[in-house]
Design an enzyme around this catalytic site. Structure first.
Site, PDB file in Angstrom:
ATOM      1  N   ASP A 193       0.854  -0.931   0.034  1.00  0.00           N
ATOM      2  CA  ASP A 193      -0.126   0.250  -0.146  1.00  0.00           C
ATOM      3  C   ASP A 193       0.753   1.262   0.002  1.00  0.00           C
ATOM      4  O   ASP A 193       1.566   1.705   1.146  1.00  0.00           O
ATOM      5  CB  ASP A 193      -0.922  -0.528   1.119  1.00  0.00           C
ATOM      6  CG  ASP A 193      -1.567   1.006   1.501  1.00  0.00           C
ATOM      7  OD1 ASP A 193      -1.228   2.324   0.428  1.00  0.00           O
ATOM      8  OD2 ASP A 193      -2.745   0.768   2.466  1.00  0.00           O
ATOM      9  N   ASN A 237       3.002   5.405 -11.146  1.00  0.00           N
ATOM     10  CA  ASN A 237       1.791   5.297 -11.973  1.00  0.00           C
ATOM     11  C   ASN A 237       0.428   4.846 -11.291  1.00  0.00           C
ATOM     12  O   ASN A 237      -0.437   5.431 -12.036  1.00  0.00           O
ATOM     13  CB  ASN A 237       1.652   4.547 -13.252  1.00  0.00           C
ATOM     14  CG  ASN A 237       1.291   3.358 -14.056  1.00  0.00           C
ATOM     15  OD1 ASN A 237       0.351   3.595 -15.137  1.00  0.00           O
ATOM     16  ND2 ASN A 237       0.086   2.071 -13.738  1.00  0.00           N
ATOM     17  N   TYR A 271      -9.511  14.199  -8.253  1.00  0.00           N
ATOM     18  CA  TYR A 271      -8.847  13.433  -9.083  1.00  0.00           C
ATOM     19  C   TYR A 271      -8.195  14.390  -9.870  1.00  0.00           C
ATOM     20  O   TYR A 271      -6.514  14.750 -10.301  1.00  0.00           O
ATOM     21  CB  TYR A 271      -9.043  12.467 -10.408  1.00  0.00           C
ATOM     22  CG  TYR A 271      -8.620  11.620 -11.610  1.00  0.00           C
ATOM     23  CD1 TYR A 271      -7.860  10.980 -11.215  1.00  0.00           C
ATOM     24  CD2 TYR A 271      -8.279  12.677 -12.408  1.00  0.00           C
ATOM     25  CE1 TYR A 271      -7.323  10.123 -11.533  1.00  0.00           C
ATOM     26  CE2 TYR A 271      -7.453  11.837 -13.297  1.00  0.00           C
ATOM     27  CZ  TYR A 271      -7.160  10.577 -13.148  1.00  0.00           C
ATOM     28  OH  TYR A 271      -6.356  10.019 -14.089  1.00  0.00           O
ATOM     29  N   LYS A 317      -3.978  15.660  -9.389  1.00  0.00           N
ATOM     30  CA  LYS A 317      -3.308  15.000 -10.951  1.00  0.00           C
ATOM     31  C   LYS A 317      -1.878  15.995 -10.851  1.00  0.00           C
ATOM     32  O   LYS A 317      -0.951  16.400 -11.374  1.00  0.00           O
ATOM     33  CB  LYS A 317      -3.460  14.607 -11.908  1.00  0.00           C
ATOM     34  CG  LYS A 317      -3.969  13.394 -11.653  1.00  0.00           C
ATOM     35  CD  LYS A 317      -2.693  12.392 -11.715  1.00  0.00           C
ATOM     36  CE  LYS A 317      -3.659  10.235 -12.422  1.00  0.00           C
ATOM     37  NZ  LYS A 317      -2.865   9.937 -11.858  1.00  0.00           N
ATOM     38  N   ALA A 361      -8.019   7.189 -21.211  1.00  0.00           N
ATOM     39  CA  ALA A 361      -7.647   6.031 -21.358  1.00  0.00           C
ATOM     40  C   ALA A 361      -8.382   4.738 -21.769  1.00  0.00           C
ATOM     41  O   ALA A 361      -8.725   4.829 -20.436  1.00  0.00           O
ATOM     42  CB  ALA A 361      -6.172   5.877 -21.375  1.00  0.00           C
ATOM     43  N   THR A 363      -8.705   1.865 -19.838  1.00  0.00           N
ATOM     44  CA  THR A 363      -7.858   1.653 -18.766  1.00  0.00           C
ATOM     45  C   THR A 363      -8.541   1.004 -17.487  1.00  0.00           C
ATOM     46  O   THR A 363     -10.400   1.649 -17.763  1.00  0.00           O
ATOM     47  CB  THR A 363      -6.666   2.053 -17.648  1.00  0.00           C
ATOM     48  OG1 THR A 363      -7.968   3.413 -16.828  1.00  0.00           O
ATOM     49  CG2 THR A 363      -5.629   2.334 -18.921  1.00  0.00           C
TER      50      THR A 363
END
Length: 265
Positions: free
Chosen positions: A63, A90, A157, A161, A190, A192
Protein backbone atom coordinates in the site's frame (compact mmCIF):
# COMPACT_ATOMS: atom_id res chain seq x y z
CA UNK A 1 17.59 2.87 -28.00
CA UNK A 2 17.19 0.72 -24.90
CA UNK A 3 17.09 1.02 -21.15
CA UNK A 4 20.55 0.47 -19.69
CA UNK A 5 21.04 -3.28 -19.13
CA UNK A 6 20.92 -4.02 -15.44
CA UNK A 7 18.98 -0.88 -14.57
CA UNK A 8 16.45 -1.32 -11.78
CA UNK A 9 13.02 0.10 -12.53
CA UNK A 10 10.24 0.29 -9.93
CA UNK A 11 6.73 0.61 -11.37
CA UNK A 12 3.63 1.23 -9.27
CA UNK A 13 0.20 0.06 -10.37
CA UNK A 14 2.01 -2.69 -12.27
CA UNK A 15 -0.72 -5.32 -12.05
CA UNK A 16 -2.74 -3.96 -14.97
CA UNK A 17 -3.08 -1.25 -17.60
CA UNK A 18 -0.29 1.26 -18.16
CA UNK A 19 1.87 -0.10 -15.35
CA UNK A 20 1.76 -3.65 -16.71
CA UNK A 21 2.62 -2.53 -20.25
CA UNK A 22 5.42 -0.28 -19.00
CA UNK A 23 6.94 -3.09 -16.95
CA UNK A 24 6.88 -5.42 -19.96
CA UNK A 25 8.62 -2.88 -22.20
CA UNK A 26 11.30 -1.90 -19.70
CA UNK A 27 12.00 -5.56 -18.90
CA UNK A 28 12.29 -6.31 -22.60
CA UNK A 29 14.87 -3.53 -22.81
CA UNK A 30 16.97 -5.15 -20.11
CA UNK A 31 15.81 -3.55 -16.88
CA UNK A 32 15.13 -5.55 -13.73
CA UNK A 33 11.58 -4.48 -12.96
CA UNK A 34 10.01 -4.21 -9.52
CA UNK A 35 6.24 -4.59 -9.75
CA UNK A 36 4.26 -2.76 -7.06
CA UNK A 37 0.51 -2.96 -6.53
CA UNK A 38 -2.14 -4.00 -4.04
CA UNK A 39 -2.90 -7.47 -5.44
CA UNK A 40 -0.10 -10.02 -5.14
CA UNK A 41 -1.83 -12.48 -7.46
CA UNK A 42 -2.02 -9.96 -10.31
CA UNK A 43 1.62 -8.95 -9.81
CA UNK A 44 2.75 -12.58 -9.79
CA UNK A 45 0.99 -13.12 -13.11
CA UNK A 46 2.77 -10.15 -14.69
CA UNK A 47 6.10 -11.28 -13.23
CA UNK A 48 5.63 -14.79 -14.63
CA UNK A 49 5.02 -13.37 -18.11
CA UNK A 50 8.14 -11.21 -17.90
CA UNK A 51 10.29 -14.09 -16.69
CA UNK A 52 8.95 -16.34 -19.44
CA UNK A 53 10.28 -13.75 -21.91
CA UNK A 54 13.70 -13.89 -20.27
CA UNK A 55 13.32 -10.81 -18.09
CA UNK A 56 13.87 -10.17 -14.39
CA UNK A 57 10.92 -9.22 -12.20
CA UNK A 58 10.28 -8.85 -8.47
CA UNK A 59 6.61 -8.65 -7.44
CA UNK A 60 5.83 -6.92 -4.14
CA UNK A 61 2.30 -6.17 -2.94
CA UNK A 62 2.17 -2.93 -0.97
CA UNK A 63 0.00 0.00 0.00
CA UNK A 64 2.07 2.90 -1.31
CA UNK A 65 -0.02 5.42 0.63
CA UNK A 66 1.58 4.03 3.82
CA UNK A 67 5.06 5.32 4.58
CA UNK A 68 6.02 2.10 6.38
CA UNK A 69 5.06 0.02 3.33
CA UNK A 70 7.20 2.25 1.10
CA UNK A 71 10.15 1.80 3.45
CA UNK A 72 9.63 -1.98 3.52
CA UNK A 73 9.54 -2.18 -0.28
CA UNK A 74 12.64 -0.05 -0.81
CA UNK A 75 14.61 -2.00 1.81
CA UNK A 76 13.70 -5.25 0.03
CA UNK A 77 14.62 -3.89 -3.39
CA UNK A 78 17.98 -2.57 -2.19
CA UNK A 79 18.84 -5.87 -0.51
CA UNK A 80 17.82 -8.10 -3.44
CA UNK A 81 18.59 -5.95 -6.48
CA UNK A 82 20.21 -2.67 -5.51
CA UNK A 83 19.22 1.00 -5.59
CA UNK A 84 16.43 2.10 -7.91
CA UNK A 85 17.52 3.76 -11.17
CA UNK A 86 14.04 4.44 -12.58
CA UNK A 87 10.86 5.14 -10.63
CA UNK A 88 7.57 5.11 -12.52
CA UNK A 89 4.73 6.55 -10.43
CA UNK A 90 1.83 5.07 -12.34
CA UNK A 91 -0.69 3.97 -9.69
CA UNK A 92 -3.89 5.99 -9.82
CA UNK A 93 -7.28 6.21 -8.21
CA UNK A 94 -10.43 8.21 -8.91
CA UNK A 95 -13.45 8.97 -6.77
CA UNK A 96 -16.94 7.67 -7.54
CA UNK A 97 -18.40 11.12 -6.83
CA UNK A 98 -17.10 13.80 -9.21
CA UNK A 99 -18.94 16.95 -8.17
CA UNK A 100 -17.36 18.69 -5.14
CA UNK A 101 -20.87 19.54 -3.90
CA UNK A 102 -21.38 15.89 -2.96
CA UNK A 103 -17.83 14.52 -2.72
CA UNK A 104 -17.30 12.66 0.59
CA UNK A 105 -14.21 13.76 2.51
CA UNK A 106 -12.86 10.21 2.73
CA UNK A 107 -12.97 9.87 -1.07
CA UNK A 108 -11.13 13.18 -1.44
CA UNK A 109 -8.39 12.03 0.92
CA UNK A 110 -8.08 8.59 -0.69
CA UNK A 111 -7.66 10.04 -4.19
CA UNK A 112 -5.02 12.53 -3.03
CA UNK A 113 -3.22 9.83 -1.05
CA UNK A 114 -2.82 7.54 -4.08
CA UNK A 115 -2.19 10.12 -6.79
CA UNK A 116 -0.10 12.65 -4.87
CA UNK A 117 1.07 11.60 -1.41
CA UNK A 118 2.33 8.23 -2.65
CA UNK A 119 4.29 10.00 -5.41
CA UNK A 120 5.97 12.17 -2.78
CA UNK A 121 6.74 9.25 -0.46
CA UNK A 122 8.25 7.06 -3.17
CA UNK A 123 10.24 9.96 -4.59
CA UNK A 124 11.60 10.82 -1.16
CA UNK A 125 12.62 7.18 -0.70
CA UNK A 126 14.60 6.87 -3.96
CA UNK A 127 15.99 10.40 -4.19
CA UNK A 128 19.06 10.02 -1.93
CA UNK A 129 20.49 7.12 -3.96
CA UNK A 130 19.85 8.90 -7.27
CA UNK A 131 21.47 12.13 -6.10
CA UNK A 132 24.45 10.22 -4.65
CA UNK A 133 25.01 8.58 -8.05
CA UNK A 134 24.36 11.78 -9.98
CA UNK A 135 21.83 9.99 -12.19
CA UNK A 136 18.24 8.82 -11.96
CA UNK A 137 14.87 9.05 -13.65
CA UNK A 138 11.49 9.63 -12.05
CA UNK A 139 8.41 9.40 -14.28
CA UNK A 140 4.97 10.28 -12.97
CA UNK A 141 1.79 9.55 -14.88
CA UNK A 142 -0.38 12.60 -14.32
CA UNK A 143 -3.35 13.38 -16.59
CA UNK A 144 -4.70 16.03 -18.90
CA UNK A 145 -7.18 16.53 -16.06
CA UNK A 146 -4.30 18.40 -14.42
CA UNK A 147 -4.49 21.15 -17.04
CA UNK A 148 -8.16 20.88 -18.07
CA UNK A 149 -10.05 19.71 -14.99
CA UNK A 150 -13.71 18.82 -15.41
CA UNK A 151 -16.39 16.39 -14.30
CA UNK A 152 -14.95 13.51 -16.34
CA UNK A 153 -12.17 12.98 -13.83
CA UNK A 154 -13.77 14.88 -11.00
CA UNK A 155 -12.63 17.45 -8.47
CA UNK A 156 -10.35 15.22 -6.39
CA UNK A 157 -8.67 13.52 -9.35
CA UNK A 158 -7.93 16.77 -11.18
CA UNK A 159 -6.54 18.41 -8.06
CA UNK A 160 -4.34 15.41 -7.24
CA UNK A 161 -2.99 15.09 -10.77
CA UNK A 162 -2.28 18.83 -10.90
CA UNK A 163 -0.40 18.51 -7.61
CA UNK A 164 1.65 15.62 -8.98
CA UNK A 165 2.50 17.62 -12.09
CA UNK A 166 3.55 20.58 -9.95
CA UNK A 167 5.71 18.34 -7.76
CA UNK A 168 7.47 16.85 -10.78
CA UNK A 169 8.19 20.33 -12.13
CA UNK A 170 9.63 21.20 -8.72
CA UNK A 171 11.93 18.16 -8.92
CA UNK A 172 13.01 19.15 -12.43
CA UNK A 173 13.79 22.73 -11.44
CA UNK A 174 15.56 21.74 -8.24
CA UNK A 175 17.61 18.65 -9.09
CA UNK A 176 18.24 18.61 -12.84
CA UNK A 177 21.84 19.84 -12.36
CA UNK A 178 22.41 16.94 -9.98
CA UNK A 179 21.54 14.40 -12.66
CA UNK A 180 17.86 13.81 -11.89
CA UNK A 181 15.44 13.54 -14.81
CA UNK A 182 11.89 14.33 -13.64
CA UNK A 183 9.29 13.52 -16.29
CA UNK A 184 5.54 14.03 -16.30
CA UNK A 185 3.29 12.08 -18.67
CA UNK A 186 -0.18 13.53 -19.24
CA UNK A 187 -2.52 11.02 -20.89
CA UNK A 188 -5.89 12.03 -22.25
CA UNK A 189 -8.83 9.65 -22.04
CA UNK A 190 -7.38 6.16 -21.85
CA UNK A 191 -9.06 2.77 -22.05
CA UNK A 192 -8.09 1.45 -18.62
CA UNK A 193 -10.04 -0.22 -15.79
CA UNK A 194 -10.47 3.14 -14.02
CA UNK A 195 -13.17 3.98 -16.60
CA UNK A 196 -15.38 1.26 -15.16
CA UNK A 197 -15.86 3.38 -12.02
CA UNK A 198 -17.22 6.40 -13.86
CA UNK A 199 -20.80 7.56 -13.39
CA UNK A 200 -21.27 6.65 -17.06
CA UNK A 201 -18.70 4.05 -18.14
CA UNK A 202 -17.90 4.63 -21.84
CA UNK A 203 -19.26 2.11 -24.34
CA UNK A 204 -16.86 -0.24 -26.19
CA UNK A 205 -17.14 1.77 -29.40
CA UNK A 206 -16.18 4.93 -27.50
CA UNK A 207 -13.19 3.24 -25.88
CA UNK A 208 -11.93 2.10 -29.28
CA UNK A 209 -10.79 5.64 -30.10
CA UNK A 210 -9.10 6.32 -26.77
CA UNK A 211 -5.45 6.15 -25.80
CA UNK A 212 -4.46 2.59 -24.89
CA UNK A 213 -2.17 1.51 -22.06
CA UNK A 214 0.53 0.41 -24.49
CA UNK A 215 0.57 3.90 -26.04
CA UNK A 216 1.41 5.50 -22.70
CA UNK A 217 3.94 2.74 -21.97
CA UNK A 218 5.73 3.50 -25.24
CA UNK A 219 5.97 7.18 -24.27
CA UNK A 220 7.43 6.23 -20.88
CA UNK A 221 9.87 3.86 -22.52
CA UNK A 222 11.04 6.60 -24.89
CA UNK A 223 11.60 9.03 -22.02
CA UNK A 224 13.50 6.45 -19.96
CA UNK A 225 15.57 5.09 -22.84
CA UNK A 226 16.91 8.38 -24.17
CA UNK A 227 20.46 9.24 -23.10
CA UNK A 228 20.90 10.66 -19.60
CA UNK A 229 21.80 14.02 -21.15
CA UNK A 230 18.22 14.39 -22.44
CA UNK A 231 15.01 14.86 -20.46
CA UNK A 232 11.52 14.86 -21.93
CA UNK A 233 10.17 17.02 -19.14
CA UNK A 234 6.51 16.71 -20.13
CA UNK A 235 4.74 14.38 -22.56
CA UNK A 236 1.10 14.69 -23.62
CA UNK A 237 -0.44 11.45 -24.96
CA UNK A 238 -3.92 12.26 -26.25
CA UNK A 239 -6.47 10.62 -28.54
CA UNK A 240 -6.39 12.00 -32.07
CA UNK A 241 -10.21 12.11 -32.15
CA UNK A 242 -12.01 14.14 -29.49
CA UNK A 243 -15.32 12.47 -28.62
CA UNK A 244 -18.47 14.24 -27.45
CA UNK A 245 -18.45 14.02 -23.64
CA UNK A 246 -21.46 16.26 -22.93
CA UNK A 247 -23.64 13.36 -21.76
CA UNK A 248 -20.87 12.10 -19.49
CA UNK A 249 -20.47 15.52 -17.90
CA UNK A 250 -24.17 15.89 -17.19
CA UNK A 251 -24.46 12.46 -15.57
CA UNK A 252 -21.30 13.10 -13.55
CA UNK A 253 -22.72 16.39 -12.30
CA UNK A 254 -25.53 14.49 -10.53
CA UNK A 255 -23.61 11.43 -9.33
CA UNK A 256 -23.65 11.26 -5.56
CA UNK A 257 -26.27 13.96 -5.10
CA UNK A 258 -28.97 13.43 -2.45
CA UNK A 259 -32.14 12.04 -3.98
CA UNK A 260 -34.20 15.06 -2.94
CA UNK A 261 -31.78 17.62 -4.39
CA UNK A 262 -33.00 19.55 -7.41
CA UNK A 263 -30.53 19.57 -10.34
CA UNK A 264 -28.60 22.74 -11.06
CA UNK A 265 -27.54 23.92 -14.49
Amino acid sequence: MTTSPGAIALITGAGSGMGLETARLLARDGAAVVLIGRRQEALDSVAATIRADGGTALALAADITRADDVTRVLDRVRSELGPVDVLVNNAGSASSVLNPQWLPHDEWRQVLDVNLTAVFQLTQAVLPDMLDRGAGTIVTVSSLAAVNPNLLGGAAYGAAKAGARNFMTFLHNTFRNQGLRAITVLPGEADTPILDNRARPPAPEERAGMVRPEDVAEAIRLAVALPQRVVLQEIVVAPTHQRDVSADLEISRRAGAPADTAPHA
